[in-house]
Design an enzyme around this catalytic site. Sequence first.
Site, PDB file in Angstrom:
ATOM      1  N   ASP A 485       0.830  -1.207   0.000  1.00  0.00           N
ATOM      2  CA  ASP A 485       0.000   0.000   0.000  1.00  0.00           C
ATOM      3  C   ASP A 485       0.857   1.247   0.000  1.00  0.00           C
ATOM      4  O   ASP A 485       0.605   2.199  -0.715  1.00  0.00           O
ATOM      5  CB  ASP A 485      -0.939  -0.002   1.219  1.00  0.00           C
ATOM      6  CG  ASP A 485      -0.194  -0.135   2.548  1.00  0.00           C
ATOM      7  OD1 ASP A 485       0.922  -0.689   2.561  1.00  0.00           O
ATOM      8  OD2 ASP A 485      -0.728   0.308   3.583  1.00  0.00           O
ATOM      9  N   ARG A 489       5.145   4.197   6.414  1.00  0.00           N
ATOM     10  CA  ARG A 489       4.691   4.057   7.799  1.00  0.00           C
ATOM     11  C   ARG A 489       4.684   2.574   8.202  1.00  0.00           C
ATOM     12  O   ARG A 489       5.144   1.722   7.446  1.00  0.00           O
ATOM     13  CB  ARG A 489       3.313   4.692   7.966  1.00  0.00           C
ATOM     14  CG  ARG A 489       2.214   3.959   7.235  1.00  0.00           C
ATOM     15  CD  ARG A 489       0.851   4.581   7.539  1.00  0.00           C
ATOM     16  NE  ARG A 489      -0.170   3.900   6.787  1.00  0.00           N
ATOM     17  CZ  ARG A 489      -1.114   4.520   6.085  1.00  0.00           C
ATOM     18  NH1 ARG A 489      -1.160   5.835   6.027  1.00  0.00           N
ATOM     19  NH2 ARG A 489      -2.020   3.817   5.444  1.00  0.00           N
ATOM     20  N   GLU A 491       3.067   0.031   7.923  1.00  0.00           N
ATOM     21  CA  GLU A 491       2.156  -0.869   7.214  1.00  0.00           C
ATOM     22  C   GLU A 491       2.968  -1.579   6.130  1.00  0.00           C
ATOM     23  O   GLU A 491       3.480  -2.643   6.347  1.00  0.00           O
ATOM     24  CB  GLU A 491       0.965  -0.116   6.626  1.00  0.00           C
ATOM     25  CG  GLU A 491       0.010   0.358   7.715  1.00  0.00           C
ATOM     26  CD  GLU A 491      -1.418   0.541   7.216  1.00  0.00           C
ATOM     27  OE1 GLU A 491      -1.965  -0.382   6.584  1.00  0.00           O
ATOM     28  OE2 GLU A 491      -1.973   1.636   7.468  1.00  0.00           O
ATOM     29  N   ASP A 498      -5.793  -2.458  -2.750  1.00  0.00           N
ATOM     30  CA  ASP A 498      -4.838  -1.630  -3.481  1.00  0.00           C
ATOM     31  C   ASP A 498      -4.261  -2.442  -4.645  1.00  0.00           C
ATOM     32  O   ASP A 498      -4.062  -1.923  -5.748  1.00  0.00           O
ATOM     33  CB  ASP A 498      -3.705  -1.180  -2.549  1.00  0.00           C
ATOM     34  CG  ASP A 498      -4.212  -0.572  -1.237  1.00  0.00           C
ATOM     35  OD1 ASP A 498      -5.137  -1.143  -0.639  1.00  0.00           O
ATOM     36  OD2 ASP A 498      -3.676   0.467  -0.815  1.00  0.00           O
ATOM     37  N   TRP A 550     -11.316  -6.085  -1.207  1.00  0.00           N
ATOM     38  CA  TRP A 550      -9.949  -6.553  -0.961  1.00  0.00           C
ATOM     39  C   TRP A 550      -9.855  -8.041  -1.320  1.00  0.00           C
ATOM     40  O   TRP A 550      -8.972  -8.454  -2.052  1.00  0.00           O
ATOM     41  CB  TRP A 550      -9.573  -6.261   0.494  1.00  0.00           C
ATOM     42  CG  TRP A 550      -9.121  -4.830   0.684  1.00  0.00           C
ATOM     43  CD1 TRP A 550      -7.869  -4.412   1.031  1.00  0.00           C
ATOM     44  CD2 TRP A 550      -9.898  -3.633   0.505  1.00  0.00           C
ATOM     45  NE1 TRP A 550      -7.817  -3.042   1.080  1.00  0.00           N
ATOM     46  CE2 TRP A 550      -9.032  -2.531   0.765  1.00  0.00           C
ATOM     47  CE3 TRP A 550     -11.210  -3.367   0.148  1.00  0.00           C
ATOM     48  CZ2 TRP A 550      -9.462  -1.203   0.670  1.00  0.00           C
ATOM     49  CZ3 TRP A 550     -11.642  -2.038   0.059  1.00  0.00           C
ATOM     50  CH2 TRP A 550     -10.774  -0.981   0.311  1.00  0.00           C
ATOM     51  N   GLU A 753      -2.247   9.098  -0.488  1.00  0.00           N
ATOM     52  CA  GLU A 753      -3.278   8.162  -0.039  1.00  0.00           C
ATOM     53  C   GLU A 753      -4.655   8.819  -0.045  1.00  0.00           C
ATOM     54  O   GLU A 753      -5.666   8.148  -0.202  1.00  0.00           O
ATOM     55  CB  GLU A 753      -2.923   7.725   1.391  1.00  0.00           C
ATOM     56  CG  GLU A 753      -3.917   6.795   2.049  1.00  0.00           C
ATOM     57  CD  GLU A 753      -3.419   6.325   3.406  1.00  0.00           C
ATOM     58  OE1 GLU A 753      -2.555   7.000   3.985  1.00  0.00           O
ATOM     59  OE2 GLU A 753      -3.902   5.282   3.876  1.00  0.00           O
ATOM     60  N   HIS A 768       1.158   6.349  -1.995  1.00  0.00           N
ATOM     61  CA  HIS A 768       0.209   5.241  -2.119  1.00  0.00           C
ATOM     62  C   HIS A 768      -0.065   5.068  -3.609  1.00  0.00           C
ATOM     63  O   HIS A 768      -0.227   6.056  -4.307  1.00  0.00           O
ATOM     64  CB  HIS A 768      -1.111   5.602  -1.418  1.00  0.00           C
ATOM     65  CG  HIS A 768      -1.364   4.823  -0.171  1.00  0.00           C
ATOM     66  ND1 HIS A 768      -0.563   4.891   0.930  1.00  0.00           N
ATOM     67  CD2 HIS A 768      -2.365   3.941   0.150  1.00  0.00           C
ATOM     68  CE1 HIS A 768      -1.052   4.097   1.882  1.00  0.00           C
ATOM     69  NE2 HIS A 768      -2.145   3.504   1.432  1.00  0.00           N
TER      70      HIS A 768
HETATM   71  C1  BGC Z   1      -3.947   1.133   3.834  1.00  0.00           C
HETATM   72  C2  BGC Z   1      -4.760   1.124   2.587  1.00  0.00           C
HETATM   73  C3  BGC Z   1      -5.679  -0.048   2.738  1.00  0.00           C
HETATM   74  C4  BGC Z   1      -6.616   0.335   3.857  1.00  0.00           C
HETATM   75  C5  BGC Z   1      -7.733  -0.593   4.054  1.00  0.00           C
HETATM   76  C6  BGC Z   1      -4.875   1.479   4.950  1.00  0.00           C
HETATM   77  O1  BGC Z   1      -4.250   1.650   6.149  1.00  0.00           O
HETATM   78  O2  BGC Z   1      -2.848   1.967   3.755  1.00  0.00           O
HETATM   79  O3  BGC Z   1      -4.139   1.336   1.436  1.00  0.00           O
HETATM   80  O4  BGC Z   1      -6.273  -0.520   1.606  1.00  0.00           O
HETATM   81  O5  BGC Z   1      -5.905   0.571   5.030  1.00  0.00           O
HETATM   82  O6  BGC Z   1      -8.196  -0.703   5.335  1.00  0.00           O
END
Ligand code: BGC
Length: 906
Positions: A485, A489, A491, A498, A550, A753, A768
């Site tokens: 994504d 950060r 993640e 995505d 998703w 994002e 993003h």
């Molecule tokens: C991510 C996104 C993701 C989303 C869905 C975010 O924190 O960065 O790109 O699809 O959460 O919950």
Amino acid sequence: MFDGNRRWQVMRTFVGLFLFLGSAGVVYGAEGPAAPTGLRCEYLSNPMGIDVQKPRFSWVLHHSERAQMQTAYQILIAGSAEGLDRDAGDVWDSGKVDSNDSTQVVYAGKSLSSGKTYYWKVRSWDTAGNASPYSAAAQFEMGLLSRDDWKGQWIEGNLLRKEIDLQGRIVRARAYVTALGYYELRINGEKVGRNVLDPAFTTYPKRVLYTTYDVARRLRSGKNAFGVMLGGGWATLGRRFFDPEVGPYYKAPALLLQVNIEFEGGKTVFVVSDGSWKAAQGPIVSDSVYDGEVYDARREQPGWDQPGFDDSAWSAAQTVEGSKGVLSAQMMPPIRVVDSMAPRSIASPRPGVFVFDMGQNMSGWVQLRVQGPAATQVTLRFAELVYPDGMINRENLGEAKSRDIYTLKGQGEETYEPRFTYHGFRFVEVTGFPGTPSLDSLRGRVVHTAVGAAGSFVASKQILNDIQRLIHWSQLTNLFSIPTDCDQRNERQGWMGDAQATAEEAMMNFDMAAFYTNFIRDIRDAQFPDGSLPDTVPRKYGGVPGDLGWQTAYPLLCWYMWQQYGDRRILAENYDALKKYVAFLRSHAQDNVYRLHWEGDWVELAHTPGDYIGDVWYYYDVSLFSKMAQILGKSDEAASYGQLASQVKDALNRTFFDAHTDNYANGTQTANAMALFLDLVPKEHREAVQRSLTDDIVYGHNTHLTTGFIGVKFLMPLLTSLGRSDLAYDLAVQTTYPSWGYMVERGATTLWELWQDKAGPAMNSHDHIMFGSVGAWFYNALGGINLGPESVGYQHIRIAPQIVEDLHWASASVDTIRGTVSSSWSYSPGSIAIDVTVPVSSDAQVVVPAEAQMTDVVIREGGRVVWEDGRYVSGDPGVKGATQQGRIFTFEVGSGNYSFRLTGSE
Ligand code: BGC
């Protein structure tokens, strides 16, 4: 499309720069079919270490004439390069196979052996039955095909070493290496290979990927030393989260290594990881993907990776259980340092604080060059943003510490770059630097999965090129063995929404086939017993089950692999698991309506009810599954899932369609666009729903989007299919909030994002890729490169550029699995030129539009008249026919390069 004279008048003064990419390429002097090029095995060129028992081959054809097809091919595979030179196909000689397949050709020779290298070449026959010369030789090598081939054990340690005495002449040596975490393998003092952050991030307890290296040249007769540094990577990184399943997979990183060394005379020696290795603590004090690396150069042990080093103070390496999962060959491009960048500027907002600006938001790290007293500690902190006072702003990094700390050993100039972390950043703050750093003190290292470029898109409107540049960077910086994504950060996850939203864009821009093949297997590995899928793959974040936008990445990515590359095997291999997934959806649908949802249309501006979006995905997934069944020849299942799809559609219309207002759900752009795109709308309401949508865009929002990243993926291609590319274009070149152009205008160098420009602590990554789906639209609509109706793998192509408004020219090219497809057009008042390239064995419809009020249309191809007096003029080589529908002229052409030019009077 051409919406009236006014806009055309504006363009009258245009003197066009016209990029003709179509003819760029190889010039073939010889007559007839040239030797095939671009040989691939399992989508990879000369792969080392594949574990597919029946690999698939593809090649690209060339011919001096137009409208050429391959009518037959012959593949030779030999066990030695010399054998292949003699045209011996001792492993497989396909013989002359009458077929126009030049892609997805499945191996049908003798069974392939573990660790062995095979050499292959191919020739083809053209329409007249002339044989091409053989291609240059290519090769592929098998990995370790069975678990029994692995003789070592998993071992833990920070630094690991092993010395071995080798006697004899080494003729071949292969290292098979993997880690739970990351490894760096060194032999006799040098790093092996150029991969970094290897192996790929997988659900390690289920599957670990190993890499194969040719290490023969690194070894010598006599004493040899193997050294390995380990980092935790994703294996030891856990989310501090209530669910233990998403915590760290392992407490410490571990290594599994095997080096097979073959000597003259046939002897093989195996060097394997086991308890005989020695372990010690190295200079890496700590490492974490999110937090960065702490490195103390004073703890370096010079010579540790060389023979003769005194390791008596080292302890025995701990053997551990490691992963019990499958060991698979890593069959995709590795993560590499793909570029180095000099910082653009350096500022000192406070005494002792230096902020370097790379000029580009990027993924990777920096190399530090520094000289100073021992124990000096230099801290590098990474950020995407700076505050107005020039200090770095790290509020959007979440919990990621994103810093590297280097302690000097104090011996002349020292160079450091981290090994087991990466950062997403544009700015680097340096503190603790002895003296004043200069621009030379840092060098940016751009790191990501090293996929090759496949496409290019450029147009006369600068904002489009700017957006394309942002997409390019955001896409690449979000490829780290999985599609992520974001890169900055805490993640950096395989968020599936995505991934599905951007896959088509990625496949146009980059060579993604092997990458997604791997990721689709990752998805299958992550499937829950009930058939559902997580939001992220490997599963670390998100809900269970994931939101359908998703989860749907599973069928959608399979489908895109089929469309773009003609990959039937992906459909076959995933069919059962997809069926299970569909069964899960079905079991959660009440009266054929699936309402479970979480994210819905993520980062949207106008809220669309999640239960509606979930239900649309349900319909999409079931209907795709029915198509897949059909493709695989399972017609009964195709029919029954087709029936289910139509029941879901009826239920959806009953539940969510308001026939009085002609809106779906609450009538947002996302809601109506999804329904129209998937052809859910009852025929008699279609036009009205279209109007609801376009009115909302134009009048309701002054030609702006209100969607999140889910809705926009549907909206842009939908508008084109409705004949409203003009409106899609207006959205694409919009520069006020919210729009892609707004990001550009606000100085973004990667996509954000959020549509909003935010820099605070809440979720607002500045890199993003998810809004990048518009990139596919650039190629399809503006460039005009499309798959032909019902076609896959670019066998039949449709070149249909949308010639819009103030766009004077656009040029796109994609290296497809069958070769380069390109389309370049230019418009000047009274004239439209379109140049196209169609690969051998493919054909194309080329759609040449005339201006609205144009009369006396004459169309020439390469100067020769092909349309005049209202009819097609035959005789131009390669052009097989043409039809007119209103002001649209469609030419049927075979392979080759063509230059169409339409003129007329206004
Ligand atoms: C991510 C996104 C993701 C989303 C869905 C975010 O924190 O960065 O790109 O699809 O959460 O919950």
